[in-house]
Design a protein around this motif. Structure first.
Motif, mmCIF file in Angstrom:
data_model
loop_
_atom_site.group_PDB
_atom_site.id
_atom_site.type_symbol
_atom_site.label_atom_id
_atom_site.label_comp_id
_atom_site.label_asym_id
_atom_site.label_seq_id
_atom_site.Cartn_x
_atom_site.Cartn_y
_atom_site.Cartn_z
ATOM 1 N N GLU A 1 -1.873 13.292 -1.165
ATOM 2 C CA GLU A 1 -2.355 13.337 0.210
ATOM 3 C C GLU A 1 -1.662 12.268 1.050
ATOM 4 O O GLU A 1 -1.583 11.104 0.659
ATOM 5 N N VAL A 2 -1.151 12.668 2.196
ATOM 6 C CA VAL A 2 -0.500 11.718 3.107
ATOM 7 C C VAL A 2 -1.588 10.893 3.792
ATOM 8 O O VAL A 2 -2.455 11.431 4.483
ATOM 9 N N LEU A 3 -1.535 9.592 3.595
ATOM 10 C CA LEU A 3 -2.560 8.685 4.102
ATOM 11 C C LEU A 3 -2.182 8.069 5.445
ATOM 12 O O LEU A 3 -3.058 7.733 6.248
ATOM 13 N N GLU A 4 -0.881 7.909 5.664
ATOM 14 C CA GLU A 4 -0.399 7.351 6.924
ATOM 15 C C GLU A 4 1.084 7.660 7.042
ATOM 16 O O GLU A 4 1.698 8.190 6.111
ATOM 17 N N ASP A 5 1.674 7.311 8.167
ATOM 18 C CA ASP A 5 3.089 7.594 8.386
ATOM 19 C C ASP A 5 3.937 6.839 7.362
ATOM 20 O O ASP A 5 3.620 5.711 6.991
ATOM 21 N N SER A 6 5.013 7.477 6.925
ATOM 22 C CA SER A 6 5.889 6.839 5.941
ATOM 23 C C SER A 6 6.764 5.748 6.539
ATOM 24 O O SER A 6 7.392 4.978 5.796
ATOM 25 N N ALA B 1 0.829 -1.208 0.000
ATOM 26 C CA ALA B 1 0.000 0.000 0.000
ATOM 27 C C ALA B 1 0.866 1.262 0.000
ATOM 28 O O ALA B 1 1.927 1.310 0.631
ATOM 29 N N PHE B 2 0.396 2.294 -0.690
ATOM 30 C CA PHE B 2 1.064 3.589 -0.700
ATOM 31 C C PHE B 2 0.763 4.329 0.603
ATOM 32 O O PHE B 2 -0.358 4.292 1.102
ATOM 33 N N TRP B 3 1.777 5.032 1.123
ATOM 34 C CA TRP B 3 1.527 5.828 2.327
ATOM 35 C C TRP B 3 1.043 7.231 1.984
ATOM 36 O O TRP B 3 0.595 7.979 2.858
ATOM 37 N N PRO C 1 5.241 13.634 -4.719
ATOM 38 C CA PRO C 1 4.707 12.269 -4.701
ATOM 39 C C PRO C 1 5.007 11.532 -6.004
ATOM 40 O O PRO C 1 5.288 12.150 -7.048
ATOM 41 N N PHE C 2 4.909 10.215 -5.951
ATOM 42 C CA PHE C 2 5.322 9.412 -7.095
ATOM 43 C C PHE C 2 4.508 9.704 -8.354
ATOM 44 O O PHE C 2 5.063 9.830 -9.437
ATOM 45 N N GLY C 3 3.185 9.809 -8.229
ATOM 46 C CA GLY C 3 2.360 10.055 -9.408
ATOM 47 C C GLY C 3 2.754 11.323 -10.145
ATOM 48 O O GLY C 3 3.040 11.288 -11.360
ATOM 49 N N PRO C 4 2.788 12.471 -9.487
ATOM 50 C CA PRO C 4 3.249 13.692 -10.148
ATOM 51 C C PRO C 4 4.691 13.604 -10.648
ATOM 52 O O PRO C 4 5.038 14.219 -11.663
#
Length: 309
Positions: free
Chosen positions: A132-137, A123-125, A243-246
């Motif tokens: 958007e930050v979803l959880e701690d890295s 899962a991506f963090w 972020p990876f996508g951008p």
């Protein structure tokens, strides 16, 4: 790359490496997206580029009916090497049922297509579109234990029920990314159950050395994704915490041989393992113009042939 003896030919130098490509190299990240080429065009063009092996890509992009998919791939001379699943196993046993519901459909199609591997992406963090930050890295010790134990459970179930081998894919913006985290994950999991899908681009993106990993953990390398990063763009996106996508939209993943790591030493190190390995080209290009992927795929296949693959 190691030099060849006078008796050896470039074509035979990487005899244990089976080259393929994937929907990713055609800008396909999602089952359905108006920015992506239709699946028929992907199959036509990947075959036209000289590839014989493909991955399923995001489940639902290619036909999910095995009879239909077998017909469509066979008439283009294509064979499936693996399916891909996304997991959040660090979240513990409570996500098992939802994870298995996702995995089982893809594993069944992968098995029906005659493939033997299931690529497992953590899962991506942070969200790969919005950032958007979803959880701690970083994972807590409990989350690490969940990740390793639940991955072993997944590997066991997939092997017992579908006869498939899982290969875990270190990936940017996930918790299995850097050399430190990849080696920690490998050291904490059962080598008879859990192997790695080494993506050369993602590993370089996160600061890792693919040749060193192959030489150190060769028995754990079960599958390869061939990819390169543009070092200048990488330096910018890392400095700016993009972020990876951008970062992909900025062109951080580039056409070989213009980026890093050099693929010749990676392939040579993989060949020395003396096992059969898939090496699937994946050049992240989401989103991209529909006419962009084919020429890149053709040039990339020609380049890999020049390496002996």
């Amino acid at each position: 790359m190691t030099s060849l003896s006078p008796q050896a030919s470039p074509q035979s130098s990487l005899s244990r490496i089976r080259i393929g490509s994937a929907p990713d190299s055609w800008g396909v990240w999602f089952p359905d997206d108006p920015q992506q080429v239709p699946w028929q065009r992907f199959l036509d063009e990947v075959s036209q580029s000289g590839y014989e092996w493909i991955e399923l890509g995001p489940y639902g992009y290619l036909p999910t009916d095995p009879a239909t998919l077998k017909e469509e791939t066979a008439r283009r001379g294509l064979t499936v090497s693996a399916g891909t699943v996304f997991t959040g196993l660090h979240r513990g046993p409570e996500v098992w049922d939802a994870t298995w519901a996702h995995v089982s459909d893809i594993a069944a199609l992968t098995q029906a297509m005659g493939a033997e591997h299931l690529v497992v992406i953590p899962a991506f963090w942070r969200d790969d579109k919005t950032g958007e930050v979803l959880e701690d890295s970083a994972l807590t010790p409990t989350q690490w234990r969940n990740l390793t134990a639940q991955t072993e459970r997944l590997a066991h179930e997939v092997r017992e029920r579908y006869g498939l081998k899982i290969v875990v894919h270190p990936h940017a913006d996930t918790h299995i990314d850097s050399e430190e985290n990849v080696t920690r994950f490998l050291d904490a999991t059962d080598s008879s159950l859990v192997s790695l899908c080494l993506d050369t681009g993602h590993y370089a993106y996160c600061g890792g050395d693919s040749v060193k990993l192959i030489e150190t953990y060769g028995e754990r390398i079960g599958y390869l994704h061939l990819k390169q990063v543009d070092p200048l763009i990488l330096a910018e996106v890392r400095a700016d915490e993009v972020p990876f996508g951008p970062a992909v939209a900025k062109g951080v993943m580039c056409e070989p041989p213009s980026g890093v790591p050099a693929l010749e030493p990676v392939l040579a190190a993989a060949q020395k393992l003396d096992v059969e390995l898939f090496a699937i080209v994946e050049q992240d290009m989401y989103p991209c113009p529909p006419d962009k992927p084919l020429p890149i795929a053709q040039r990339t296949r020609a380049f890999l042939r020049s390496c002996g693959a």
